[in-house]
Design an enzyme around this catalytic site. Sequence first.
Site, mmCIF file in Angstrom:
data_model
loop_
_atom_site.group_PDB
_atom_site.id
_atom_site.type_symbol
_atom_site.label_atom_id
_atom_site.label_comp_id
_atom_site.label_asym_id
_atom_site.label_seq_id
_atom_site.Cartn_x
_atom_site.Cartn_y
_atom_site.Cartn_z
ATOM 1 N N ASN A 12 17.508 87.135 -73.989
ATOM 2 C CA ASN A 12 16.305 86.348 -73.699
ATOM 3 C C ASN A 12 15.408 86.397 -74.933
ATOM 4 O OD1 ASN A 12 13.962 85.228 -72.694
ATOM 5 N ND2 ASN A 12 13.484 86.917 -71.301
ATOM 6 N N LYS A 14 12.741 84.766 -75.460
ATOM 7 C CA LYS A 14 11.316 84.507 -75.125
ATOM 8 C C LYS A 14 10.733 83.494 -76.109
ATOM 9 C CE LYS A 14 11.232 89.145 -73.318
ATOM 10 N NZ LYS A 14 10.468 90.261 -72.809
ATOM 11 N N HIS A 98 11.385 85.676 -64.074
ATOM 12 C CA HIS A 98 11.156 86.776 -65.023
ATOM 13 C C HIS A 98 9.766 87.361 -64.767
ATOM 14 C CE1 HIS A 98 10.515 88.919 -68.774
ATOM 15 N NE2 HIS A 98 11.824 88.915 -68.915
ATOM 16 N N GLU A 100 7.478 88.210 -66.672
ATOM 17 C CA GLU A 100 6.388 87.588 -67.450
ATOM 18 C C GLU A 100 5.941 86.281 -66.804
ATOM 19 O OE1 GLU A 100 8.413 87.655 -71.225
ATOM 20 O OE2 GLU A 100 8.329 89.838 -71.173
ATOM 21 N N GLU A 170 15.202 94.187 -63.380
ATOM 22 C CA GLU A 170 14.396 94.514 -64.549
ATOM 23 C C GLU A 170 13.125 95.233 -64.109
ATOM 24 O OE1 GLU A 170 15.451 91.748 -68.030
ATOM 25 O OE2 GLU A 170 13.845 90.808 -66.927
ATOM 26 N N GLY A 176 10.167 95.647 -72.628
ATOM 27 C CA GLY A 176 9.438 95.609 -73.895
ATOM 28 C C GLY A 176 8.636 96.870 -74.184
ATOM 29 N N SER A 216 14.354 97.176 -72.052
ATOM 30 C CA SER A 216 14.553 97.979 -73.261
ATOM 31 C C SER A 216 16.005 98.412 -73.472
ATOM 32 C CB SER A 216 13.601 99.181 -73.268
ATOM 33 O OG SER A 216 12.257 98.736 -73.278
HETATM 34 C C1 PEP Z 1 13.421 90.926 -70.801
HETATM 35 O O1 PEP Z 1 12.403 90.384 -71.182
HETATM 36 O O2 PEP Z 1 14.146 90.380 -69.965
HETATM 37 C C2 PEP Z 1 13.725 92.235 -71.356
HETATM 38 C C3 PEP Z 1 14.573 92.977 -70.713
HETATM 39 O O3 PEP Z 1 13.059 92.598 -72.511
HETATM 40 P P1 PEP Z 1 13.315 93.922 -73.382
HETATM 41 O O4 PEP Z 1 14.800 94.074 -73.556
HETATM 42 O O5 PEP Z 1 12.626 93.646 -74.692
HETATM 43 O O6 PEP Z 1 12.711 95.056 -72.634
#
Ligand code: PEP
Length: 256
Positions: A12, A14, A98, A100, A170, A176, A216
């Site tokens: 992803n 973003k 997601h 966000e 997630e 992040g 992460s």
């Molecule tokens: C995501 O935004 O789906 C995600 C898992 O981000 P990150 O790997 O940066 O934590």
Amino acid sequence: MEHMRQRIVAGNWKMNKTLDEAMELAIDLQERQDDFPPEVTVILAPPSLYLLGLEMIEEPCFLMAAQNCSHHQYGAFTGEISAAMLQAMRIKYCIIGHSERREYFHETDELIAKKIDACLLDNIAPIFCCGEKKEERVAKKHFVTVMHQLEKSLFHLRPEQMVKMIIAYEPVWAIGTGLTASTDEAQEMHAFIRKTLAGHFGETIAEKIPILYGGSVSPTNSAALFACPDVDGGLVGGASLKARDFISIIKSAGIQ
Ligand code: PEP
């Protein structure tokens, strides 16, 4: 038998990268595709503006996902993109729900359910994101939170629709932040998600649904996470922006 489900690593991106940078990253992946385990499906979710450019890469080693789409089919919705438009561009997947989008764009479980319906209507496979916030985990409400997310956004689906879904667990506190769920925490939640799906849709369907871990994921933790019996791959944010890291994560998703 373990790991008979589809193995998936999705990146992803973003709202990152210029078109040139996006093409460079995709080409770097193309050049290293011989290193990818054949059983791993690689998905890239670039900003929608770049889907068409990446689509022009010949025989890509990846499939593409949009990061979001409208729940409407067409009409006066300035700034929006419909599932039908994605389908016409041969896009196969769309990330839906997601954290966000839930937080910054106020997407509710109900709206997410409508977006899933819109995707399925146009043959786009949704990558449905669920996961608890830090305070919910601290209060030991993580299972109930995720259960409600599944109920409200997925339980209305017919079995033949449900089998098209991909789920990404997630935990919001891990996205992040550099904090990752431990393998025990990830496996426990993935098994819970599968059990919840089995309770509603039956074992056969639940066993088929890929459940990805996101939060992460990095080259140092991916192999251990992907070795968990109910973790079928990853949804990767930050580490998908660097070819070397992403390739190493893809390699670690191969069946050991
Ligand atoms: C995501 O935004 O789906 C995600 C898992 O981000 P990150 O790997 O940066 O934590």
